[in-house]
Design a protein around this motif. Sequence first.
Motif, mmCIF file in Angstrom:
data_model
loop_
_atom_site.group_PDB
_atom_site.id
_atom_site.type_symbol
_atom_site.label_atom_id
_atom_site.label_comp_id
_atom_site.label_asym_id
_atom_site.label_seq_id
_atom_site.Cartn_x
_atom_site.Cartn_y
_atom_site.Cartn_z
ATOM 1 N N GLU A 1 -0.070 9.907 7.120
ATOM 2 C CA GLU A 1 0.666 8.848 7.651
ATOM 3 C C GLU A 1 0.139 8.427 9.001
ATOM 4 N N MET A 2 -0.282 9.484 9.858
ATOM 5 C CA MET A 2 -0.431 9.221 11.260
ATOM 6 C C MET A 2 -1.830 8.483 11.376
ATOM 7 N N VAL A 3 -2.687 8.637 10.398
ATOM 8 C CA VAL A 3 -3.937 8.189 10.341
ATOM 9 C C VAL A 3 -3.914 6.604 9.782
ATOM 10 N N LEU A 4 -2.999 6.544 8.821
ATOM 11 C CA LEU A 4 -2.763 5.181 8.198
ATOM 12 C C LEU A 4 -2.280 4.226 9.370
ATOM 13 N N GLY A 5 -2.961 3.186 9.658
ATOM 14 C CA GLY A 5 -2.641 2.078 10.754
ATOM 15 C C GLY A 5 -3.028 2.516 12.228
ATOM 16 N N SER A 6 -3.762 3.589 12.160
ATOM 17 C CA SER A 6 -4.061 3.926 13.559
ATOM 18 C C SER A 6 -5.305 3.119 14.350
ATOM 19 N N GLU A 7 -5.843 2.272 13.543
ATOM 20 C CA GLU A 7 -6.585 1.224 13.991
ATOM 21 C C GLU A 7 -7.951 1.894 15.123
ATOM 22 N N GLY A 8 -8.156 2.967 14.707
ATOM 23 C CA GLY A 8 -9.456 3.606 15.194
ATOM 24 C C GLY A 8 -8.940 4.351 16.466
ATOM 25 N N ARG A 9 -7.795 4.338 16.676
ATOM 26 C CA ARG A 9 -7.274 5.122 18.100
ATOM 27 C C ARG A 9 -7.360 6.672 17.994
ATOM 28 N N LEU A 10 -7.574 7.078 16.740
ATOM 29 C CA LEU A 10 -7.325 8.842 16.466
ATOM 30 C C LEU A 10 -8.929 9.171 15.915
ATOM 31 N N GLY A 11 -9.800 8.250 15.821
ATOM 32 C CA GLY A 11 -11.065 8.888 15.088
ATOM 33 C C GLY A 11 -11.450 7.544 14.310
ATOM 34 N N ILE A 12 -12.615 7.697 13.707
ATOM 35 C CA ILE A 12 -13.402 6.712 12.712
ATOM 36 C C ILE A 12 -13.367 7.549 11.354
ATOM 37 N N ILE A 13 -12.793 6.574 10.509
ATOM 38 C CA ILE A 13 -12.573 7.050 8.972
ATOM 39 C C ILE A 13 -13.918 6.841 8.227
ATOM 40 N N THR A 14 -14.464 7.845 7.746
ATOM 41 C CA THR A 14 -15.829 7.640 7.118
ATOM 42 C C THR A 14 -15.872 7.699 5.502
ATOM 43 N N GLU A 15 -14.595 8.444 4.837
ATOM 44 C CA GLU A 15 -14.556 8.424 3.511
ATOM 45 C C GLU A 15 -12.969 8.529 3.152
ATOM 46 N N VAL A 16 -12.564 7.807 1.947
ATOM 47 C CA VAL A 16 -11.134 7.879 1.661
ATOM 48 C C VAL A 16 -11.474 8.077 -0.023
ATOM 49 N N THR A 17 -10.329 9.060 -0.211
ATOM 50 C CA THR A 17 -9.915 9.253 -1.887
ATOM 51 C C THR A 17 -8.959 8.343 -1.932
ATOM 52 N N VAL A 18 -9.054 7.711 -3.046
ATOM 53 C CA VAL A 18 -8.012 6.630 -3.532
ATOM 54 C C VAL A 18 -7.679 6.805 -5.050
ATOM 55 N N GLN A 19 -6.578 6.339 -5.433
ATOM 56 C CA GLN A 19 -5.980 6.512 -6.592
ATOM 57 C C GLN A 19 -6.573 5.186 -7.414
ATOM 58 N N VAL A 20 -7.466 5.033 -8.573
ATOM 59 C CA VAL A 20 -7.732 4.101 -9.147
ATOM 60 C C VAL A 20 -7.079 3.960 -10.565
ATOM 61 N N HIS A 21 -7.258 2.973 -11.142
ATOM 62 C CA HIS A 21 -6.734 2.604 -12.542
ATOM 63 C C HIS A 21 -7.865 2.314 -13.441
ATOM 64 N N ARG A 22 -7.378 2.409 -14.888
ATOM 65 C CA ARG A 22 -8.446 1.738 -15.685
ATOM 66 C C ARG A 22 -8.372 0.221 -15.613
ATOM 67 N N VAL A 23 -9.583 -0.639 -16.045
ATOM 68 C CA VAL A 23 -9.430 -1.793 -16.092
ATOM 69 C C VAL A 23 -8.694 -2.417 -17.137
ATOM 70 N N PRO A 24 -7.785 -3.318 -16.858
ATOM 71 C CA PRO A 24 -6.804 -3.717 -17.787
ATOM 72 C C PRO A 24 -7.249 -4.325 -19.183
ATOM 73 N N GLU A 25 -6.842 -4.384 -20.301
ATOM 74 C CA GLU A 25 -7.436 -5.224 -21.601
ATOM 75 C C GLU A 25 -7.219 -6.892 -21.168
ATOM 76 N N VAL A 26 -5.973 -7.226 -20.698
ATOM 77 C CA VAL A 26 -5.430 -8.400 -20.281
ATOM 78 C C VAL A 26 -5.170 -8.427 -18.958
ATOM 79 N N ARG A 27 -5.407 -9.744 -18.319
ATOM 80 C CA ARG A 27 -5.114 -9.955 -16.977
ATOM 81 C C ARG A 27 -4.707 -11.689 -17.082
ATOM 82 N N GLU A 28 -3.403 -11.934 -16.634
ATOM 83 C CA GLU A 28 -2.967 -13.317 -16.619
ATOM 84 C C GLU A 28 -2.102 -13.331 -15.112
ATOM 85 N N ILE A 29 -2.450 -14.625 -14.816
ATOM 86 C CA ILE A 29 -1.383 -15.200 -13.497
ATOM 87 C C ILE A 29 -0.855 -16.478 -14.180
ATOM 88 N N GLN A 30 0.296 -16.398 -14.374
ATOM 89 C CA GLN A 30 1.298 -17.558 -14.830
ATOM 90 C C GLN A 30 1.916 -18.209 -13.791
#
Length: 567
Positions: A262-291
């Motif tokens: 949480e300290m790094v999130l939003g720190s805008e480079g004041r604490l260091g330079i982020i080089t890699e991020v591990t993120v949660q990903v999801h399967r591409v959905p079968e259907v995608r709609e915007i109504q």
Amino acid sequence: MTGVKHMKWWGWGVDGVAFHYEDKPRFAPFVLEKVGLDITTPGRQPLQFDELTVPASQLTEDLRGQLREIVGEDQVVTEDLERVVHAKGKSVRDLVRIRAGKLGRVPDVVVYPGSHEEVQSLVKFAVDNDLVLIPFGGGSNIAGSLEAPLNEQRTIISVDLGRLDQVLSLDDDAGLATIQAGAQGPDLEEQLNRRGWTLGHFPDSFTHSTLGGWVATRSSGMQSDKYGDIADITRGLRMATPEGTLELRPLPSTSTGPSVREMVLGSEGRLGIITEVTVQVHRVPEVREIQAYFFPSFAAGIRAMHDIARSEAQVTVSRVSDDRETAFSFATQKQSKGMSKYVTAGLMKFLEARGWDIDQLAMSFIGFEGSKSHVTRQKAMVKALIAPHGGFGVGQGPGALYDQKKFDTPYIRDFLLDRGAAADVSETAAPWSKLKPLYDGVIAAAEKAMAEVEREGYIMCHLSHSYHSGACLYFTFAIADDSPDVLQRYDVLKRAVQEAFIAGGGTLSHHHAVGVEHSPWMEADISPVGVQMISSLFNGVDPKQNLNPGKVVHTGQPGISVLSDEQ
């Protein structure tokens, strides 16, 4: 040379892509009525690059040689165009100044590291030699997070992460992907999609922003109702700091003291330079709609979004525009032809027959993803939830058009700047109980400010990013002013909007970060003690302020950046 893509130096996006009004017959009359601006007159073009006076680089040959040893000879760049591209972001203040040739403090050199180890060496090199490092992703920031202090005398190095753009690993069982921080949105999604995955994070700046930038600014995406904000998506990371490499493993949850993540999130480079991020990903959905849906008023739409947020419905997008933004959206549509022309006219007559005031109409977009059966169930649930609020479904056509054009809006800002109008955005978040009063307060404050500066203008809003306890309100505003002191009048309007956020119980920024544009209101948002805690953290990690100095907290006055003498 480096192969890294950049936006044009004077505006948004790439050369050759621009907003055009000629095929949108209602746009010119709309702007003339609302802002008093005749956009049919030829636009004023920015200066040509060779007309700029670019300050000479202060990089010494000794420092140049040492930088080449770290990142390689071809990855150390001092050409004027590269330095100007990396000098600012894309805020309205940035664009007004850079178009007028007011460049401020330009980086002395741009470097393109190719690994975490090279970034760590750059951080150590900067601290040992008392230099300034400013990390650069896609350059899309609109909060002043990229520019150096105007009076900075030390050598300034812009660290462009563009070569670090790969998906490094993918854990199918855990749904975790480790990705280099310089990966831009389209490239990142393409790599994940090939393997059947998606990050699901689509901010307005998606086409020109990076994963590292999203983390450093606590970004939110258009589909955060399902996928979460970047703070939810980020599970682990790697960052180069003055004390060495910070490694945060992608654990599902921990109880190990205050959250360093949480300290790094939003720190805008004041604490260091982020080089890699591990993120949660999801399967591409079968259907995608915007109504698309219509509501008889913005207030009715807000109540409907609230009911959706606290229901069992699982939507990806829950967005509703006020009557002002709905009118703007209609004005940007192309000429209806054939049957669609008569269908639109008939629909409006139908709504009027139901007692609707068309001038108060609020347009909504709601997104659905998943299996066919799941999407069918969700649409039925939403239909039942919005009915008590007068919600009326108008099909997938408008939603599909919104989905296709959702990343193009910033080009309209450049178009208006060419013709003498300064347009900007500010967003906030507040509890559901405070949203409508906050909205009313912001509209009133903005209109009062426009009257104060004696300029015609327009402000509009949409609700997005819904949560259990509240939602984001996203305001867009513009004033007609082509004078050299336009930023003085813009500041009056910007200040009025930001102070109305705080007065109405909202936050100063929901997802555009702090930078220098919003830092004067930090004490009002998180209390003086909160600001002191952040300052202590920054000073403890970076006592000589070698890392992106002046961002997030500073001692400037509201609406006035300490980084610039051009207001």
